[in-house]
Design a protein around this motif. Structure first.
Motif, PDB file in Angstrom:
ATOM      1  N   LYS A  42       8.445   1.689  -2.015  1.00  0.00           N
ATOM      2  CA  LYS A  42       9.552   2.652  -1.945  1.00  0.00           C
ATOM      3  C   LYS A  42      10.275   2.557  -0.598  1.00  0.00           C
ATOM      4  O   LYS A  42      11.501   2.621  -0.535  1.00  0.00           O
ATOM      5  CB  LYS A  42       9.029   4.069  -2.163  1.00  0.00           C
TER       6      LYS A  42
ATOM      7  N   SER B 197       0.842  -1.195   0.000  1.00  0.00           N
ATOM      8  CA  SER B 197       0.000   0.000   0.000  1.00  0.00           C
ATOM      9  C   SER B 197       0.875   1.241   0.000  1.00  0.00           C
ATOM     10  O   SER B 197       2.110   1.158  -0.012  1.00  0.00           O
ATOM     11  CB  SER B 197      -0.918   0.002   1.229  1.00  0.00           C
ATOM     12  N   SER B 198       0.234   2.381   0.061  1.00  0.00           N
ATOM     13  CA  SER B 198       0.962   3.658   0.091  1.00  0.00           C
ATOM     14  C   SER B 198       1.310   4.079   1.521  1.00  0.00           C
ATOM     15  O   SER B 198       2.013   5.072   1.719  1.00  0.00           O
ATOM     16  CB  SER B 198       0.114   4.753  -0.569  1.00  0.00           C
TER      17      SER B 198
ATOM     18  N   ASN C  23       3.158   4.571   4.821  1.00  0.00           N
ATOM     19  CA  ASN C  23       4.590   4.565   5.106  1.00  0.00           C
ATOM     20  C   ASN C  23       4.868   5.374   6.364  1.00  0.00           C
ATOM     21  O   ASN C  23       3.989   6.062   6.881  1.00  0.00           O
ATOM     22  CB  ASN C  23       5.378   5.147   3.921  1.00  0.00           C
TER      23      ASN C  23
ATOM     24  N   ASN D  60       5.252  -0.988   1.828  1.00  0.00           N
ATOM     25  CA  ASN D  60       5.346   0.147   0.909  1.00  0.00           C
ATOM     26  C   ASN D  60       6.589  -0.073   0.050  1.00  0.00           C
ATOM     27  O   ASN D  60       7.697  -0.163   0.574  1.00  0.00           O
ATOM     28  CB  ASN D  60       5.449   1.457   1.692  1.00  0.00           C
TER      29      ASN D  60
END
Length: 354
Positions: free
Chosen positions: A326, A258-259, A261, A324
């Motif tokens: 990134k 998911s986004s 973070n 996440n």
């Protein structure tokens, strides 16, 4: 006839008993050798020689203060080295988690303790196990508490002392790498949380070792092992640690990518002194400034066993979200790991010294 035979047999038995008693009295260390022979055999040829130490302890209590001082020189344990062995052939590993000290001596065989009895007192010592293979002897000393071991060498003798950590260090800190062994934690894109947690801890370990500060830092694991929750928090409690820091990484409740973070830190809400929360807030502040990650805040974590049971101010750091993409990439980066370790080091030092 039967009475004569019985009488002769009785006389023989009595003579043997008298002879053995004389040997025990007049032959040096014979009673110690006898104790060793009776010691229980353990797996792999290992034997317990604890009775030898207990016997020495009792003898020393009966001796005068001058005799004891001459034997132990103010130390707890004395070991004798054979002529061909020097203190350079002695190495010590202290397993703080399991309260076990392994002393390796190059050049001693299986008959070492028969020739060179151990002297000293048994304070804090639960058992002493000995084994030797290819003239490399290993003495394992099981303790009832977390202790620092100090070795002193003088001629043919080495002396051992078991000290409380705070008698050696200004402060004591326990650092815990989450998960380990067959408990990987979160697993995303082929990366196990246990491995990330350990990498952060090993980076932090390097910083502490190079710091020059008199802080005793004990680690619940520095390899792919999985100590029990009781052993992890037990190390902090039994060493009377000033701080307990546990390092983890986060994931979403569903486990899906998911986004979401950021960094969050858990603390002990039941700590009425507020010190656990203060330490957690300091860790979060240092991490956010060093990493530039999103602050997810400090949260009460009393449902977590090691937080709930810790006597010391405790902070459980969730460095980032493995769910996440990134952030997961950052968590694997060596420089990012160094920055994380540096921030946590700064938090510990600032808390302790300021």
């Amino acid at each position: 006839m039967e009475n004569k035979v019985l009488g002769a047999f009785t006389a023989i038995i009595l003579a043997v008993v008298i002879a053995m008693s004389c040997l025990l009295i007049y032959v040096p260390n014979m009673h110690i050798i006898a104790l060793k022979v009776q010691d229980s055999k353990l797996s792999g040829g290992r034997v317990s020689v604890m009775d030898m130490l207990r016997n020495s302890d009792e003898e020393l209590q009966d001796d005068s203060e001058e005799i004891v001082q001459d034997i132990l020189k103010g130390h707890q344990i004395r070991l004798t080295l054979p002529q061909n062995v020097t203190s350079k052939g002695v190495s010590i590993i202290n397993d703080y988690v399991n309260r076990n000290i392994a002393i390796t001596i190059n050049g001693i065989g299986k008959d070492y303790f028969s020739k060179y009895p151990m002297r000293g007192n048994a304070d804090n010592i639960v058992d002493v196990i000995y084994d030797s293979e290819n003239l490399i002897g290993v003495i394992e000393i099981a303790l009832d508490d977390v202790k620092e071991v100090q070795m002193t060498s003088e001629g043919e003798y080495i002396y051992l002392d078991f000290l409380d950590p705070h008698d050696v260090y200004d402060y004591v800190v326990v650092v815990d790498a989450g998960h380990g062994g067959n408990v990987p934690g979160a697993t995303k894109m082929g990366v196990n949380e246990k491995d990330l947690d350990l990498q952060f801890v090993l980076q932090l370990k390097r910083i502490f070792e190079q710091s020059g500060k008199n802080i005793g830092v004990y680690y619940t694991r520095t390899d792919d092992s999985n100590p029990s929750f009781e052993a992890r928090v037990g190390l902090a409690n039994d060493s009377e640690a000033d701080l307990f820091l546990s390092i983890h990484n986060n994931s979403t409740a569903s486990g899906r990518m998911s986004s979401i973070n950021g960094t969050e830190v858990m603390y002990k809400g039941a700590d009425t002194t507020g010190e656990s929360r203060r330490f957690a807030a300091l860790c979060l502040d240092k991490l956010i400034n060093a990493l530039g990650s999103k602050a997810k805040g400090t949260i009460v974590g009393d449902e977590v066993y090691i937080i709930r049971m810790s006597n010391a101010p405790v902070a459980l750091v969730e460095v980032g979200f493995m769910t996440n993409a990134k952030e997961l990439e950052k968590l694997q980066d060596n420089e990012y790991q160094k920055k994380t370790a540096g921030a946590l080091y700064d938090a510990v030092v600032e808390y302790l010294y300021n």
